[in-house]
Design a protein around this motif. Structure first.
Motif, PDB file in Angstrom:
ATOM      1  N   PHE A  29      12.140  -3.586   5.127  1.00 38.84           N
ATOM      2  CA  PHE A  29      11.246  -4.389   4.287  1.00 38.84           C
ATOM      3  C   PHE A  29       9.903  -4.603   4.979  1.00 38.84           C
ATOM      4  N   ILE A  30       9.939  -4.952   6.263  1.00 41.20           N
ATOM      5  CA  ILE A  30       8.695  -5.207   7.001  1.00 41.20           C
ATOM      6  C   ILE A  30       7.891  -3.921   7.169  1.00 41.20           C
ATOM      7  N   VAL A  31       8.577  -2.819   7.520  1.00 41.19           N
ATOM      8  CA  VAL A  31       7.875  -1.537   7.714  1.00 41.19           C
ATOM      9  C   VAL A  31       7.241  -1.067   6.409  1.00 41.19           C
ATOM     10  N   GLY A  32       7.985  -1.187   5.298  1.00 38.88           N
ATOM     11  CA  GLY A  32       7.436  -0.788   4.006  1.00 38.88           C
ATOM     12  C   GLY A  32       6.228  -1.616   3.622  1.00 38.88           C
ATOM     13  N   TRP A  38      -1.394  -1.024   5.408  1.00 37.07           N
ATOM     14  CA  TRP A  38      -2.180  -0.085   6.215  1.00 37.07           C
ATOM     15  C   TRP A  38      -2.738   1.052   5.381  1.00 37.07           C
ATOM     16  N   ASN A  39      -1.954   1.545   4.445  1.00 42.13           N
ATOM     17  CA  ASN A  39      -2.368   2.689   3.649  1.00 42.13           C
ATOM     18  C   ASN A  39      -3.630   2.395   2.846  1.00 42.13           C
ATOM     19  N   GLU A  40      -3.712   1.187   2.277  1.00 39.90           N
ATOM     20  CA  GLU A  40      -4.907   0.855   1.496  1.00 39.90           C
ATOM     21  C   GLU A  40      -6.141   0.798   2.387  1.00 39.90           C
ATOM     22  N   GLY A  41      -5.971   0.218   3.578  1.00 41.15           N
ATOM     23  CA  GLY A  41      -7.099   0.180   4.499  1.00 41.15           C
ATOM     24  C   GLY A  41      -7.504   1.566   4.964  1.00 41.15           C
ATOM     25  N   ASN A  42      -6.497   2.407   5.226  1.00 43.84           N
ATOM     26  CA  ASN A  42      -6.786   3.769   5.676  1.00 43.84           C
ATOM     27  C   ASN A  42      -7.474   4.571   4.584  1.00 43.84           C
ATOM     28  N   PHE A  43      -7.039   4.384   3.326  1.00 49.47           N
ATOM     29  CA  PHE A  43      -7.663   5.095   2.208  1.00 49.47           C
ATOM     30  C   PHE A  43      -9.148   4.754   2.119  1.00 49.47           C
ATOM     31  N   VAL A  44      -9.462   3.456   2.190  1.00 50.37           N
ATOM     32  CA  VAL A  44     -10.852   3.022   2.080  1.00 50.37           C
ATOM     33  C   VAL A  44     -11.662   3.511   3.277  1.00 50.37           C
ATOM     34  N   SER A 321      -6.831  10.859  -1.678  1.00 50.33           N
ATOM     35  CA  SER A 321      -6.225  10.131  -2.797  1.00 50.33           C
ATOM     36  C   SER A 321      -4.742  10.475  -2.949  1.00 50.33           C
ATOM     37  N   MET A 322      -4.421  11.763  -2.856  1.00 43.65           N
ATOM     38  CA  MET A 322      -3.028  12.183  -2.998  1.00 43.65           C
ATOM     39  C   MET A 322      -2.163  11.594  -1.888  1.00 43.65           C
ATOM     40  N   LEU A 323      -2.681  11.610  -0.661  1.00 44.37           N
ATOM     41  CA  LEU A 323      -1.928  11.051   0.466  1.00 44.37           C
ATOM     42  C   LEU A 323      -1.686   9.561   0.260  1.00 44.37           C
ATOM     43  N   SER A 324      -2.700   8.855  -0.248  1.00 42.71           N
ATOM     44  CA  SER A 324      -2.529   7.416  -0.452  1.00 42.71           C
ATOM     45  C   SER A 324      -1.449   7.127  -1.478  1.00 42.71           C
ATOM     46  N   TRP A 325      -1.354   7.951  -2.550  1.00 44.89           N
ATOM     47  CA  TRP A 325      -0.314   7.734  -3.554  1.00 44.89           C
ATOM     48  C   TRP A 325       1.070   8.044  -2.990  1.00 44.89           C
ATOM     49  N   VAL A 326       1.168   9.092  -2.192  1.00 45.99           N
ATOM     50  CA  VAL A 326       2.452   9.417  -1.563  1.00 45.99           C
ATOM     51  C   VAL A 326       2.915   8.265  -0.678  1.00 45.99           C
ATOM     52  N   LEU A 327       2.000   7.696   0.097  1.00 52.17           N
ATOM     53  CA  LEU A 327       2.359   6.603   0.992  1.00 52.17           C
ATOM     54  C   LEU A 327       2.640   5.316   0.223  1.00 52.17           C
ATOM     55  N   ALA A 332       6.764   1.457  -1.088  1.00 50.68           N
ATOM     56  CA  ALA A 332       7.572   0.740  -2.083  1.00 50.68           C
ATOM     57  C   ALA A 332       9.040   1.127  -1.956  1.00 50.68           C
ATOM     58  N   GLY A 333       9.306   2.401  -1.690  1.00 50.41           N
ATOM     59  CA  GLY A 333      10.689   2.851  -1.527  1.00 50.41           C
ATOM     60  C   GLY A 333      11.369   2.183  -0.343  1.00 50.41           C
ATOM     61  N   LEU A 334      10.630   2.014   0.773  1.00 51.80           N
ATOM     62  CA  LEU A 334      11.193   1.344   1.943  1.00 51.80           C
ATOM     63  C   LEU A 334      11.473  -0.125   1.656  1.00 51.80           C
TER      64      LEU A 334
END
Length: 427
Positions: A29-32, A38-44, A321-327, A332-334
């Protein structure tokens, strides 16, 4: 013949395992949640770095001469990558002039397949039935048959290898790009591998055959016998001709059309010594380096063929963009998986009656999915408020409006209508 293994787990053992696994659920839960943030920050950050780089990029009109004025500048250039390097695979004696020489190795082995069925028993116990089957197939790595679950399979399906060798890629180190020299990180991006027709000399074949005989002699001594028997699926180490060529494949075995356990199939491909490429990188003297943006992100790229600057940046934005959606889906899966592990004791507690355990398990799975999805959306909204305040604020406002409408609708449905007035008697 299939081999079946049956294990039974008691109710309290299952219950204890489910409670002890809750720690893993918390970690997931914490890792997910952290990954979503992190992913949103990395995308921006990546998007901002690309925008910064695109605003600073300039066209390098020609690579025929080193341009001192372009030193230190982020450039887009198109030209031919050329190398004179001779790449050599010393084990097989295969050589070619090119950017890359790849050796892909496969082994014909006995493999183990398994399928598992779980059955809940009255009283909360669980019976697990695992069926193991064995078949011959090409594998990327040798398979240790001594790890097979079926004790009989360990002797009836012994794996050997005619030759011990691994996958390997040989890369050119001296690649020119007009008057410039390409660094390793750009050379590694050159693609377009094609089959390499292999032609071994008789001397090379004799050397390989001797290597095979030596390997099998050592293996036979270790097994305490004079040679591998046919029942073991191996070859006598006195075999004289085990090396065959088939186009871009070197086949190590007695008969390429009838593979036996221990055969090895080696496929060779290469990238031609001259390729037209498009480069996006910062000039550093007569070579290139990645461009480092203000936020610390690096930008560089190589595309095959002629690609404009806009096309290369568009591809990078699309990839980001594609990488951000995959992450996002991965995060969410985690989160959902972590909640399912946390709720697992509920279904185990109810599994004293198997059907009740299944119902509670299905309900817990549904709640985990809904709650995990809602939590993931909340984390995304907060992350967007942090990294993209305007869009995040709009999303949060829409979410609040939707929640308010749902609550109002629920109150409207829950309200008890006033009783109807009594009917008036007819005049």
């Amino acid at each position: 013949m299939a081999y079946t293994e049956t294990t039974t787990t008691g109710y309290f053992q299952r219950l204890g395992s489910s409670f002890s696994g809750m720690g893993l659920g918390i970690v997931l839960f914490i890792v997910g949640s952290g990954l979503l943030w992190w992913n949103e920050g990395n995308f921006v950050a990546t998007r901002n770095a690309l925008n910064e780089a695109q605003g600073l990029s300039m066209e390098l009109a020609s690579v025929d001469q080193v341009d001192p004025a372009a030193d230190g500048k982020l450039v887009h250039a198109v030209g031919n990558a050329v190398t004179q390097d001779l790449l050599i695979d010393s084990i097989f004696g295969v050589s070619v002039q090119g950017m890359q020489l790849k050796r892909k190795v496969e082994f014909y082995q006995w493999t183990e397949r398994s399928s598992t069925q779980k059955r809940q028993k009255l009283g909360g116990g669980e019976e697990t039935v695992t069926t193991y089957t064995y078949e011959q197939a090409w594998q990327a790595e040798p398979v240790n048959s001594q790890n097979f679950k079926d004790p009989q399979a360990r002797t009836a399906h012994v794996n050997t290898t005619a030759l011990t060798v691994q996958n390997e890629t040989f890369k050119a180190t001296n690649v020119t790009f007009g008057a410039y020299r390409l660094p390793d990180f750009l050379i590694s991006s050159i693609s377009g591998a094609q089959p390499l027709n292999v032609q071994l000399t008789q001397e090379q074949k004799n050397g390989l055959n001797q290597q095979i005989r030596n390997q099998h002699a050592a293996a036979a001594r270790q097994q305490g016998g004079g040679m591998w028997s046919a029942a073991q699926g191996g070859y006598g180490y006195g075999a004289t001709d085990m090396v065959h060529e088939q186009g871009n494949v070197v086949y190590v075995g007695a008969a390429p059309n009838a593979p036996q356990i221990g055969d090895v199939r080696v496929t060779f491909t290469y990238v031609q010594p001259a390729k037209q490429i498009s480069v996006l990188a910062q000039v550093n003297g007569n070579t290139f380096q990645p461009f480092k943006s203000k936020n610390g992100k690096t930008v560089s790229g190589l595309s095959m063929g002629v690609k404009s600057m806009d096309e290369m940046y568009e591809a990078k934005h699309t990839s980001n963009s594609m990488l951000s959606w995959v992450l996002r889906f991965a995060g969410a899966g985690l989160v959902i998986a972590g909640l399912k592990v946390l709720f697992a004791p509920l279904s185990v507690l109810a599994s004293v009656v198997p059907i009740l355990g299944r119902i509670v398990g299905a309900g817990a799975g549904l709640v985990s999915s809904l709650l995990g999805g809602a939590w993931s959306l909340l984390v995304l909204s907060l992350a967007w408020l942090r990294f993209r305040p305007m869009i995040g604020g709009i999303m949060l406002a829409i979410a609040l409006v939707l929640v308010s409408l749902l609550m109002l609708r629920g109150k409207g449905k829950g309200a008890v209508p006033p009783p109807a007035p009594p009917a008036q008697p007819a005049a």
